[in-house]
Scaffold this active site. Structure first.
Site, PDB file in Angstrom:
ATOM      1  N   ARG A 128     -49.484  41.894 -23.027  1.00  0.00           N
ATOM      2  CA  ARG A 128     -49.861  40.238 -22.086  1.00  0.00           C
ATOM      3  C   ARG A 128     -48.735  39.346 -23.456  1.00  0.00           C
ATOM      4  O   ARG A 128     -49.070  38.062 -23.157  1.00  0.00           O
ATOM      5  CB  ARG A 128     -51.111  39.812 -22.251  1.00  0.00           C
ATOM      6  CG  ARG A 128     -51.915  40.813 -21.615  1.00  0.00           C
ATOM      7  CD  ARG A 128     -53.144  39.588 -21.596  1.00  0.00           C
ATOM      8  NE  ARG A 128     -53.938  40.655 -20.399  1.00  0.00           N
ATOM      9  CZ  ARG A 128     -54.819  41.566 -20.963  1.00  0.00           C
ATOM     10  NH1 ARG A 128     -55.006  41.674 -22.399  1.00  0.00           N
ATOM     11  NH2 ARG A 128     -55.562  42.525 -19.568  1.00  0.00           N
ATOM     12  N   LYS A 150     -36.184  31.438 -19.952  1.00  0.00           N
ATOM     13  CA  LYS A 150     -36.315  32.048 -18.656  1.00  0.00           C
ATOM     14  C   LYS A 150     -35.692  33.218 -19.097  1.00  0.00           C
ATOM     15  O   LYS A 150     -34.736  33.903 -19.382  1.00  0.00           O
ATOM     16  CB  LYS A 150     -34.527  31.933 -18.017  1.00  0.00           C
ATOM     17  CG  LYS A 150     -34.921  30.684 -16.954  1.00  0.00           C
ATOM     18  CD  LYS A 150     -33.893  29.778 -16.000  1.00  0.00           C
ATOM     19  CE  LYS A 150     -33.548  28.928 -15.824  1.00  0.00           C
ATOM     20  NZ  LYS A 150     -33.033  28.550 -14.006  1.00  0.00           N
ATOM     21  N   GLU A 192     -19.543  27.539 -18.486  1.00  0.00           N
ATOM     22  CA  GLU A 192     -21.051  26.593 -18.835  1.00  0.00           C
ATOM     23  C   GLU A 192     -20.543  25.630 -19.717  1.00  0.00           C
ATOM     24  O   GLU A 192     -20.955  24.475 -19.576  1.00  0.00           O
ATOM     25  CB  GLU A 192     -21.335  27.912 -19.296  1.00  0.00           C
ATOM     26  CG  GLU A 192     -21.444  29.420 -18.565  1.00  0.00           C
ATOM     27  CD  GLU A 192     -22.600  28.554 -17.421  1.00  0.00           C
ATOM     28  OE1 GLU A 192     -23.370  27.526 -17.254  1.00  0.00           O
ATOM     29  OE2 GLU A 192     -22.764  29.314 -16.388  1.00  0.00           O
ATOM     30  N   LYS A 234     -27.799  21.724 -23.989  1.00  0.00           N
ATOM     31  CA  LYS A 234     -29.037  22.677 -22.935  1.00  0.00           C
ATOM     32  C   LYS A 234     -30.476  22.083 -23.170  1.00  0.00           C
ATOM     33  O   LYS A 234     -31.232  22.220 -22.537  1.00  0.00           O
ATOM     34  CB  LYS A 234     -28.689  24.138 -22.754  1.00  0.00           C
ATOM     35  CG  LYS A 234     -29.876  24.727 -22.080  1.00  0.00           C
ATOM     36  CD  LYS A 234     -28.414  25.893 -21.048  1.00  0.00           C
ATOM     37  CE  LYS A 234     -30.464  26.831 -20.631  1.00  0.00           C
ATOM     38  NZ  LYS A 234     -29.965  28.207 -20.027  1.00  0.00           N
ATOM     39  N   GLU A 244     -38.324  23.582 -14.573  1.00  0.00           N
ATOM     40  CA  GLU A 244     -36.915  23.381 -13.930  1.00  0.00           C
ATOM     41  C   GLU A 244     -37.598  22.573 -12.598  1.00  0.00           C
ATOM     42  O   GLU A 244     -37.730  23.136 -11.344  1.00  0.00           O
ATOM     43  CB  GLU A 244     -36.530  24.147 -12.843  1.00  0.00           C
ATOM     44  CG  GLU A 244     -35.822  24.481 -12.697  1.00  0.00           C
ATOM     45  CD  GLU A 244     -34.469  25.543 -12.663  1.00  0.00           C
ATOM     46  OE1 GLU A 244     -35.216  26.470 -12.740  1.00  0.00           O
ATOM     47  OE2 GLU A 244     -33.585  25.937 -12.493  1.00  0.00           O
ATOM     48  N   ARG A 248     -34.058  19.864 -14.995  1.00  0.00           N
ATOM     49  CA  ARG A 248     -33.206  20.664 -15.353  1.00  0.00           C
ATOM     50  C   ARG A 248     -32.240  21.707 -13.803  1.00  0.00           C
ATOM     51  O   ARG A 248     -31.118  21.584 -13.910  1.00  0.00           O
ATOM     52  CB  ARG A 248     -34.382  22.081 -15.771  1.00  0.00           C
ATOM     53  CG  ARG A 248     -33.086  22.805 -16.467  1.00  0.00           C
ATOM     54  CD  ARG A 248     -34.736  24.145 -16.805  1.00  0.00           C
ATOM     55  NE  ARG A 248     -34.327  25.467 -17.006  1.00  0.00           N
ATOM     56  CZ  ARG A 248     -34.738  26.305 -18.630  1.00  0.00           C
ATOM     57  NH1 ARG A 248     -36.177  25.622 -18.480  1.00  0.00           N
ATOM     58  NH2 ARG A 248     -34.561  27.093 -18.105  1.00  0.00           N
ATOM     59  N   ASN A 252     -27.686  23.344 -12.705  1.00  0.00           N
ATOM     60  CA  ASN A 252     -27.173  24.016 -11.707  1.00  0.00           C
ATOM     61  C   ASN A 252     -26.052  23.895 -11.640  1.00  0.00           C
ATOM     62  O   ASN A 252     -25.677  24.320 -10.037  1.00  0.00           O
ATOM     63  CB  ASN A 252     -28.584  23.943 -11.107  1.00  0.00           C
ATOM     64  CG  ASN A 252     -28.356  25.339  -9.514  1.00  0.00           C
ATOM     65  OD1 ASN A 252     -28.255  26.549 -10.120  1.00  0.00           O
ATOM     66  ND2 ASN A 252     -28.460  25.643  -8.809  1.00  0.00           N
ATOM     67  N   HIS A 255     -23.166  26.306  -9.556  1.00  0.00           N
ATOM     68  CA  HIS A 255     -24.169  27.555  -9.452  1.00  0.00           C
ATOM     69  C   HIS A 255     -24.127  27.737  -7.971  1.00  0.00           C
ATOM     70  O   HIS A 255     -24.908  28.987  -7.145  1.00  0.00           O
ATOM     71  CB  HIS A 255     -24.893  27.737 -10.306  1.00  0.00           C
ATOM     72  CG  HIS A 255     -24.520  27.868 -11.619  1.00  0.00           C
ATOM     73  ND1 HIS A 255     -23.904  27.423 -12.222  1.00  0.00           N
ATOM     74  CD2 HIS A 255     -25.110  29.041 -12.561  1.00  0.00           C
ATOM     75  CE1 HIS A 255     -23.408  27.350 -13.854  1.00  0.00           C
ATOM     76  NE2 HIS A 255     -24.373  28.640 -14.115  1.00  0.00           N
ATOM     77  N   HIS A 259     -23.183  31.042  -7.534  1.00  0.00           N
ATOM     78  CA  HIS A 259     -24.161  32.407  -6.716  1.00  0.00           C
ATOM     79  C   HIS A 259     -23.540  32.471  -5.858  1.00  0.00           C
ATOM     80  O   HIS A 259     -23.390  34.316  -5.736  1.00  0.00           O
ATOM     81  CB  HIS A 259     -25.556  32.280  -6.938  1.00  0.00           C
ATOM     82  CG  HIS A 259     -25.963  31.877  -8.152  1.00  0.00           C
ATOM     83  ND1 HIS A 259     -27.416  31.297  -9.356  1.00  0.00           N
ATOM     84  CD2 HIS A 259     -25.662  32.912  -9.942  1.00  0.00           C
ATOM     85  CE1 HIS A 259     -27.424  31.465 -10.190  1.00  0.00           C
ATOM     86  NE2 HIS A 259     -26.270  32.307 -10.648  1.00  0.00           N
ATOM     87  N   HIS A 271     -18.854  35.647 -13.906  1.00  0.00           N
ATOM     88  CA  HIS A 271     -19.698  34.878 -13.475  1.00  0.00           C
ATOM     89  C   HIS A 271     -18.507  33.748 -13.922  1.00  0.00           C
ATOM     90  O   HIS A 271     -18.857  32.040 -12.961  1.00  0.00           O
ATOM     91  CB  HIS A 271     -21.116  35.019 -14.898  1.00  0.00           C
ATOM     92  CG  HIS A 271     -21.628  33.356 -14.308  1.00  0.00           C
ATOM     93  ND1 HIS A 271     -22.853  33.190 -13.324  1.00  0.00           N
ATOM     94  CD2 HIS A 271     -22.300  32.514 -15.509  1.00  0.00           C
ATOM     95  CE1 HIS A 271     -23.227  32.071 -13.280  1.00  0.00           C
ATOM     96  NE2 HIS A 271     -23.300  31.882 -14.453  1.00  0.00           N
TER      97      HIS A 271
END
Ligand SMILES: [Zn+2]
Length: 377
Positions: A128, A150, A192, A234, A244, A248, A252, A255, A259, A271
């Site tokens: 946990r 994340k 980035e 960031k 998000e 946030r 993106n 992206h 993506h 990427h």
């Protein structure tokens, strides 16, 4: 360079934690964490891929064995996105369980974003949740993956579809890792960094534009400043919107299209490159809405080209691209929502949202433009 920078990240859903940036700081930083948190009796597990295991993992393990009285384990897995899976997580969990790792275990994720995402997710669910320290070794992980909490793994259906938000206790960003990083890998971080300049900081964008050569040659001061700046940007966005729901979204930028290109290209496009194409295409879309002018996109194109991120790309199947766009988990109700630029350092905000609903036809024609336009790169 003796400079060490400490940035405190204060997420909404967890205690604040420091990001330490410097050169050759791993030992000192881990050591002070152990002393400060009185963790000398605890079990430590270093998680990395097999490449990093030989480069740095064994060294970190040896160092920890000298510093702590508890057990120290080093568990590795085969690298690559294709191994960032539930199966790999299970394999590592089984190793930890059979080694008797208890609730007091400290997990150290050492490596690029694949390792830190996986190790973070593992730490989040093991008994946990156990303490997690993030030690990014790639530029991309330093400026992106390790700030924001994340964590997750990939599935057949896409990247990072299973995971959770879990904040590390500390992030140690040692830029000496970049000395051994290939230029190709570094470029993923460059993309980035440019994105951070566009979405939040026009001064930083100008700095990057003026220092493309230094970035290429790996000049220390430039890297240090850029990494620090990107983490600050960031960090500030993530603090404002940890889960998000709003701001946030601007992270993106590039992206949504990026993506889709990665997926339709069956993960053969790096990427950083995919995000670079994505940023250009999304800037064209922003142009169509009158948010930015042509000069904006040309400037963006120029810096991305200077950083070696834009070159000719083979046409990809639009049906596949659009099915990937639909799968983008950031879109609700199957609508195509994008974060679009408004100026250098500023993103579009309208109707109470940083996401702009974009017409499919416009995405289609902008992709067509990419296939034609890229011939000149
Ligand atoms: Zn990215």
């Amino acid at each position: 360079m003796k400079k060490v920078s400490k940035i405190i990240i204060n997420p909404q859903n967890g205690p604040k934690y420091p990001v330490i940036i410097g050169k050759n700081i791993i030992r000192d930083s881990i050591n002070s964490w152990i002393v400060d948190t009185k963790s000398v009796e605890r079990t430590f597990v270093v998680i990395c891929d097999s490449l990093i295991e030989n480069l740095y993992g064994k060294e970190v393990k040896r160092f920890l064995e000298k510093e702590v009285r508890g057990k120290v384990f080093l568990f590795s897995f085969d690298g690559g996105e294709e191994n960032k899976t539930r199966e790999t997580k299970k394999m590592l969990e089984n190793l930890m369980l059979s080694s008797g790792c208890g609730r007091d275990t400290v997990v150290l994720g050492l490596g690029g974003g694949i390792s830190t995402d996986l190790a973070g997710f593992l730490a989040a669910t093991y008994m946990r949740g156990v303490d997690y320290l993030s030690l990014p070794t790639s530029l991309l992980a330093m400026v992106d993956a390790t700030v924001g909490g994340k964590t997750g793994v990939n599935t057949q259906q896409g990247k990072n579809l299973i995971g959770c938000f879990y904040q590390p206790k500390e992030v140690i960003v040692d830029i000496s890792f970049l000395d051994t990083l290939s230029l190709r890998e570094k470029k993923n971080g460059f993309a980035e960094m440019v994105k951070h300049g566009i979405i939040a900081d026009s001064e930083y964008f100008s700095f990057l534009r003026e220092h493309t050569e230094e970035l290429f040659s790996g000049e220390e001061e430039t890297l240090f400043h850029s990494v620090e700046r990107s983490i600050l940007i960031k960090g500030a966005i993530v603090e404002e919107d940890t889960l998000e729901r709003g701001k946030r979204k601007i992270l993106n930028f590039g992206h949504t299209i990026g993506h889709a290109l990665e997926k339709a290209g069956h993960w053969t496009i790096d990427h950083g490159r995919a995000v670079a194409y994505g940023m250009v295409v999304e800037a064209w879309i922003a142009e169509e809405y009158g948010f930015v002018d042509e000069v904006f996109t040309l400037e963006l194109e120029k810096i991305l080209k200077a950083l070696g991120l834009l070159k000719k790309i083979d046409r990809l199947d639009h049906r596949e691209l659009f099915s990937s766009l639909k799968m983008d988990k950031k879109n609700s109700n199957g609508e195509l929502i994008m974060a679009l630029p408004k100026d250098f350092g500023e993103m579009y905000f309208g109707e109470g949202s940083y996401g702009k609903r974009v017409k499919r036809e416009l995405v289609y024609t902008s992709l067509e433009k990419l296939w034609k336009h890229c011939l000149s790169w």
